[in-house]
Design an enzyme around this catalytic site. Structure first.
Site, PDB file in Angstrom:
ATOM      1  N   ASP B  84       0.822  -1.215   0.000  1.00  8.48           N
ATOM      2  CA  ASP B  84       0.000   0.000   0.000  1.00  8.48           C
ATOM      3  C   ASP B  84       0.856   1.265   0.000  1.00  8.48           C
ATOM      4  O   ASP B  84       0.382   2.343   0.349  1.00  8.48           O
ATOM      5  CB  ASP B  84      -0.949   0.000   1.206  1.00  8.48           C
ATOM      6  CG  ASP B  84      -0.191   0.042   2.520  1.00  8.48           C
ATOM      7  OD1 ASP B  84       1.062   0.000   2.492  1.00  8.48           O
ATOM      8  OD2 ASP B  84      -0.836   0.116   3.581  1.00  8.48           O
ATOM      9  N   CYS B  87       4.729  -0.077   2.754  1.00 13.33           N
ATOM     10  CA  CYS B  87       5.271  -1.384   3.124  1.00 13.33           C
ATOM     11  C   CYS B  87       6.656  -1.294   3.750  1.00 13.33           C
ATOM     12  O   CYS B  87       6.943  -2.000   4.707  1.00 13.33           O
ATOM     13  CB  CYS B  87       5.274  -2.333   1.926  1.00 13.33           C
ATOM     14  SG  CYS B  87       6.123  -1.655   0.503  1.00 13.33           S
ATOM     15  N   HIS B 265       8.060  -3.124  -3.895  1.00  9.89           N
ATOM     16  CA  HIS B 265       7.508  -3.698  -2.665  1.00  9.89           C
ATOM     17  C   HIS B 265       8.548  -4.339  -1.727  1.00  9.89           C
ATOM     18  O   HIS B 265       9.487  -4.986  -2.180  1.00  9.89           O
ATOM     19  CB  HIS B 265       6.434  -4.734  -3.011  1.00  9.89           C
ATOM     20  CG  HIS B 265       5.762  -5.275  -1.803  1.00  9.89           C
ATOM     21  ND1 HIS B 265       4.997  -4.485  -0.964  1.00  9.89           N
ATOM     22  CD2 HIS B 265       5.753  -6.508  -1.246  1.00  9.89           C
ATOM     23  CE1 HIS B 265       4.549  -5.217   0.037  1.00  9.89           C
ATOM     24  NE2 HIS B 265       4.991  -6.442  -0.110  1.00  9.89           N
TER      25      HIS B 265
END
Lengths: 154, 271
Positions: B84, B87, B265
């Site tokens: 989101d 992270c 991510h």
């Protein structure tokens, strides 16, 4: 008093601070805000020595229950909308901290200060060049506009 | 204040009048739908999983599979975080606290560092009452964890706290603020890593303090230095080579937290 949600607690704190120690030329309608913490009216005076000296404006702040994670929805309302290259005649304001650059560490007070400084640095009173088009087509909620922010010195 | 980018136009002026206006709303509705799906299917911080479970995500991708093999030789488990934009901050915060729970002495040192952090933020010009909001919650979480004697029980509590959006996001915000403070305190050093003609303060207001903004090397370096710790990041992408690339931040540190980076991510790794 019943338990407040985190956003109400935060707004209550902000309201107290804004009543006690407002930025110059800024006043909040405390009575209205106390009745409904999720919608405030704030009066703003054009700073002396600027193009807006002597003018008085009215801002509306709407908060969701996700405040301060969600930014407030801020628009100029009333009969006098400042004529400014980043303010549309319907009261919508193009200011990055109201959408993309909002941070939970900002506050109603810091938004007011940004707007005051945006007005104060204006050199020529004029509407945004796409005002007519935008006002005709935009959503009622300025947060639903995908703004393109220009790094302008205005 | 007053140094934020302000705009002249909105993008509806680029589209023609028939399809105009609600275009923005459609795009945003779609974004919200995607975010909703992610939040319904991926927990903020997941359970421990064997590192080999990564292979199932890339069953036909030879580049990734060989890199996973390399990763398996270095790590045993992975803990996934929700993608989101927060992270890195969530993973780093979680992994740091999780490690400290097993080391009372270090935990106490960390607690003191956190306790003193509020005045540093206020000195740098952050508004006292907005900082307090996040500081109070941060300290409340540390106290709650300190009060649990059993390490396993404390870790369970940590996991619960980090999966409650209310608490979890407060932890993220506070670490974002500490990172911003660190960048601004040492702005002479960090300014060379910032592209364009943004000042360190501008960068912090636009890329560090707002939620959901992705993290880069510079965020990691500053976060490490704010919490006085080091991170090893294993980079895994489709680039050439059969091994993951590892970086210790700050360079030469003894890493206490291990993270896996796949483009855009971060997840937590366990030796």
């Amino acid at each position: 008093m019943s338990a407040m949600s985190p956003s109400e607690r935060r707004l209550q704190k902000e309201l107290m601070s804004l009543i006690k120690d407002p930025p110059p030329g800024v006043t909040v309608d405390a009575e209205q805000a106390e009745q409904n913490l999720l919608q405030w009216t704030i009066f703003m005076e054009g700073a002396s020595g600027t193009l807006y000296e002597g003018e008085r404006f009215q801002l509306q702040f709407k908060f969701s229950n996700k405040y301060p994670f969600d930014s407030p929805e801020v628009t100029f309302v009333g009969s006098n909308i400042p004529v400014h290259p980043h303010i549309y005649s319907n009261g919508h304001i193009c200011l990055s901290i109201l959408t993309d650059d909002w941070s939970p560490a900002l506050s109603v007070q810091s938004v007011c200060l940004s707007i005051v400084s945006m007005l104060s640095s204006c050199k020529e009173k004029q509407r945004p060049h796409d005002n007519a088009f935008y006002v005709k087509t935009c959503s009622k909620n300025p947060k639903k506009t995908k703004w393109w922010y220009h790094d302008d010195s205005v | 204040m007053g140094d934020q980018a302000e705009g002249l136009t909105n993008n509806s002026s680029e589209t023609n009048i028939e399809s105009s206006g609600n275009q923005d709303e459609l795009i945003m509705a779609q974004q919200r739908q995607i975010e909703k799906e992610i939040s319904e299917t991926i927990p903020l911080v997941g359970e421990l999983e064997a590192i080999t479970t990564l292979s199932s995500e890339y069953s036909t991708d030879e580049v990734y599979l060989s890199k996973i093999k390399d990763l398996v030789s270095k790590y045993s488990h992975i803990r996934r975080t929700r993608p989101d934009g927060n992270c890195f901050f969530r993973a780093f915060s979680y992994a740091t606290l999780e490690r400290l729970l097993g080391d009372k002495e270090e935990f106490i040192k960390f607690y003191k560092l956190a306790e003193n952090s509020k005045s540093i933020l206020v000195e740098l010009g952050f508004q006292q009452f907005t900082v307090e909001d996040f500081y109070d919650t941060y300290m409340e979480v540390l106290k709650r964890l300190a009060d649990i004697d059993n390490v396993e029980a404390a870790k369970k509590e940590l996991h619960t706290i980090f999966n409650e959006q209310g608490y979890s996001d407060y932890m993220v915000v506070y670490l974002r603020l500490l990172t911003s403070a660190q960048l601004q305190k040492e702005q002479d050093f960090y300014s060379c890593f910032i592209e364009g003609n943004r000042t360190v303060a501008d960068f912090c207001h636009q890329e560090v303090e707002p939620m959901y903004k992705d993290s880069d090397h510079i965020h990691i370096m500053a976060a490490c230095s704010a919490l006085n710790t080091g991170v090893r990041v294993s980079y895994m992408d489709r680039g050439t080579g059969t091994t993951v690339t590892q970086h210790d931040l700050p360079e030469g540190c003894i890493p206490t937290v291990h993270l896996l980076y796949r483009p855009t991510h971060y997840d937590i790794l366990y030796v």
